[in-house]
Design a protein around this motif. Sequence first.
Motif, mmCIF file in Angstrom:
data_model
loop_
_atom_site.group_PDB
_atom_site.id
_atom_site.type_symbol
_atom_site.label_atom_id
_atom_site.label_comp_id
_atom_site.label_asym_id
_atom_site.label_seq_id
_atom_site.Cartn_x
_atom_site.Cartn_y
_atom_site.Cartn_z
ATOM 1 N N SER A 30 0.813 -1.220 0.000
ATOM 2 C CA SER A 30 0.000 0.000 0.000
ATOM 3 C C SER A 30 0.841 1.262 0.000
ATOM 4 C CB SER A 30 -0.935 0.004 1.216
ATOM 5 O OG SER A 30 -1.853 -1.063 1.141
ATOM 6 N N GLU A 31 1.876 1.305 0.846
ATOM 7 C CA GLU A 31 2.654 2.531 0.975
ATOM 8 C C GLU A 31 3.557 2.785 -0.219
ATOM 9 O OE1 GLU A 31 2.094 4.837 3.139
ATOM 10 O OE2 GLU A 31 0.539 3.596 4.045
ATOM 11 N N THR A 32 3.939 1.740 -0.942
ATOM 12 C CA THR A 32 4.657 1.955 -2.191
ATOM 13 C C THR A 32 3.799 2.795 -3.130
ATOM 14 O OG1 THR A 32 5.859 -0.135 -1.995
ATOM 15 C CG2 THR A 32 5.714 0.826 -4.188
ATOM 16 N N ILE A 33 2.509 2.475 -3.154
ATOM 17 C CA ILE A 33 1.576 3.227 -4.003
ATOM 18 C C ILE A 33 1.236 4.579 -3.397
ATOM 19 C CG2 ILE A 33 -0.770 3.236 -4.936
ATOM 20 C CD1 ILE A 33 -0.546 0.157 -5.122
ATOM 21 N N HIS A 34 0.876 4.591 -2.120
ATOM 22 C CA HIS A 34 0.363 5.818 -1.511
ATOM 23 C C HIS A 34 1.417 6.914 -1.403
ATOM 24 C CE1 HIS A 34 -2.932 3.217 0.609
ATOM 25 N NE2 HIS A 34 -3.132 3.354 -0.679
ATOM 26 N N THR A 62 -14.924 5.850 3.665
ATOM 27 C CA THR A 62 -15.478 4.552 3.261
ATOM 28 C C THR A 62 -14.972 3.446 4.170
ATOM 29 O OG1 THR A 62 -15.607 5.235 0.952
ATOM 30 C CG2 THR A 62 -15.577 2.866 1.387
ATOM 31 N N ALA A 63 -13.683 3.429 4.417
ATOM 32 C CA ALA A 63 -13.104 2.399 5.277
ATOM 33 C C ALA A 63 -13.740 2.419 6.649
ATOM 34 C CB ALA A 63 -11.589 2.612 5.402
ATOM 35 N N SER A 64 -13.902 3.590 7.216
ATOM 36 C CA SER A 64 -14.380 3.683 8.582
ATOM 37 C C SER A 64 -15.845 3.292 8.719
ATOM 38 C CB SER A 64 -14.162 5.108 9.102
ATOM 39 O OG SER A 64 -12.786 5.400 9.124
ATOM 40 N N VAL A 65 -16.671 3.617 7.722
ATOM 41 C CA VAL A 65 -18.085 3.240 7.786
ATOM 42 C C VAL A 65 -18.228 1.723 7.785
ATOM 43 C CG1 VAL A 65 -20.245 3.256 6.514
ATOM 44 C CG2 VAL A 65 -18.956 5.383 6.793
ATOM 45 N N ILE A 90 -9.934 -8.060 -0.894
ATOM 46 C CA ILE A 90 -10.502 -6.993 -1.722
ATOM 47 C C ILE A 90 -9.458 -5.909 -2.004
ATOM 48 C CG2 ILE A 90 -12.146 -5.080 -1.723
ATOM 49 C CD1 ILE A 90 -14.127 -6.873 -0.331
ATOM 50 N N SER A 91 -8.731 -5.499 -0.967
ATOM 51 C CA SER A 91 -7.716 -4.452 -1.146
ATOM 52 C C SER A 91 -6.661 -4.871 -2.163
ATOM 53 C CB SER A 91 -7.057 -4.129 0.196
ATOM 54 O OG SER A 91 -7.976 -3.522 1.078
ATOM 55 N N GLY A 113 -12.101 1.029 -3.422
ATOM 56 C CA GLY A 113 -12.014 -0.422 -3.241
ATOM 57 C C GLY A 113 -10.972 -0.824 -2.221
ATOM 58 N N ASP A 114 -9.828 -0.153 -2.255
ATOM 59 C CA ASP A 114 -8.753 -0.439 -1.308
ATOM 60 C C ASP A 114 -9.211 -0.176 0.124
ATOM 61 O OD1 ASP A 114 -6.114 -0.947 -0.343
ATOM 62 O OD2 ASP A 114 -5.709 1.202 -0.371
ATOM 63 N N ARG A 115 -9.863 0.964 0.325
ATOM 64 C CA ARG A 115 -10.314 1.312 1.671
ATOM 65 C C ARG A 115 -11.549 0.517 2.082
ATOM 66 N NH1 ARG A 115 -6.038 2.773 4.040
ATOM 67 N NH2 ARG A 115 -5.491 1.194 2.505
ATOM 68 N N LEU A 116 -12.358 0.078 1.109
ATOM 69 C CA LEU A 116 -13.461 -0.831 1.432
ATOM 70 C C LEU A 116 -12.909 -2.104 2.059
ATOM 71 C CD1 LEU A 116 -16.397 -1.852 1.294
ATOM 72 C CD2 LEU A 116 -15.938 -2.573 -1.061
#
Length: 395
Positions: A30-34, A62-65, A90-91, A113-116
Amino acid sequence: METKVGLNFQKIPHNVWILGFVSLLTDISSETIHSLLPLFLVSVLGAGVLTVGLIEGIAEATASVFKIFSGALSDYLGQRKGLAVFGYGISTLVKPLFALSTSPNWVLIARFGDRLGKGIRVAPRDALVADATPVGMRGSAYGLRQSLDTIGAFLGPLAAFSLMALSGNNFRLVFWLAVIPGVLAVILLALGIRETGTTAHKQSRSHPLHFQALASLSREYWILVVVALLFNLGNSSNAFLLLRASEVGISATLVPLTLLVMNLAYSLSAYPAGILSDQLGRVKLLVVGFLLYALVYLGFAFVQSPWQVWSLFALYGLHLGISKGVLLALVSDKVPAALRGTAFGFLNLAVGVALLPASLLAGGLWHQFGSTITFIIGSIFALVAALALLFNNFE
């Protein structure tokens, strides 16, 4: 002190180690991308700063909900592993969309989608840690998982820096390569975790979102939820820290290394901070963490040279090490075992409700008034949260 730390380290449960290494691999991916995404949006796709704030805010909200529903479902079923595997899966599945993006809309879909996936996995994962760990070691357990998680977050920007240099700043190739550790994380989680639901979980099939169940959560827990909400109203996306680093004069190639410094400090401090919280109390350390954040954001408001930026990222990492695992351990101490997933879900809902307006506020303030006001406002929110903890000290 050294002997005591060693004993704690040796007694950390198997599940905590597995979850830590799963987080490590996921964060490399994730952090490579972010660490490259804000620059990719602005320099390749032509997005504005306000668009960056909108994408980051929607993604985190989205992630938190979804955390509240997955946490409650894990309590109801007494099964947390399956939901965690599903969320990590999913991520990983949506990450190729970053490499294929041709407009900010595609990045928004990928981030959604990642945060879902994160929203589905986080509450069950955090509850798994508490399920497997005795009360007196929870600070250490959460601290160790955070440390391993953050080693991955440390290696991610390092990988981004190295791959960008080797590929001639080929964002899309770097995004493709980042998918690999995400796949490995899902495999490790599926094969390595042992479900450890308590008897209370297995016997209780009552609805965890029912009023009576929620009423059984303590006053102290709800105070923590409110404090987390206040703090995160000023805690905008790290994308703004990266843009500030670029604004001060750090080159695009070096910007990902600021996150490397932050996550090095985070990984080195999270486990010792967890041990200290087991021995000295959690609220005091959480107040220190919030006050440090307030000072760091003031620093970002007035920073003038690159060396100061590097120092502020290191201090920001120290804040994370002090605060993140300690807050989770404090929550797990204050709620019944059968409602841990639900409790973590509500906590993360509060964070998500705050993060969308926080990122939009930061983007809007930056657009209208510049970066200085943006970071001053963030500092004020952290100070208010620290004062709220002090005035409601329940340890």
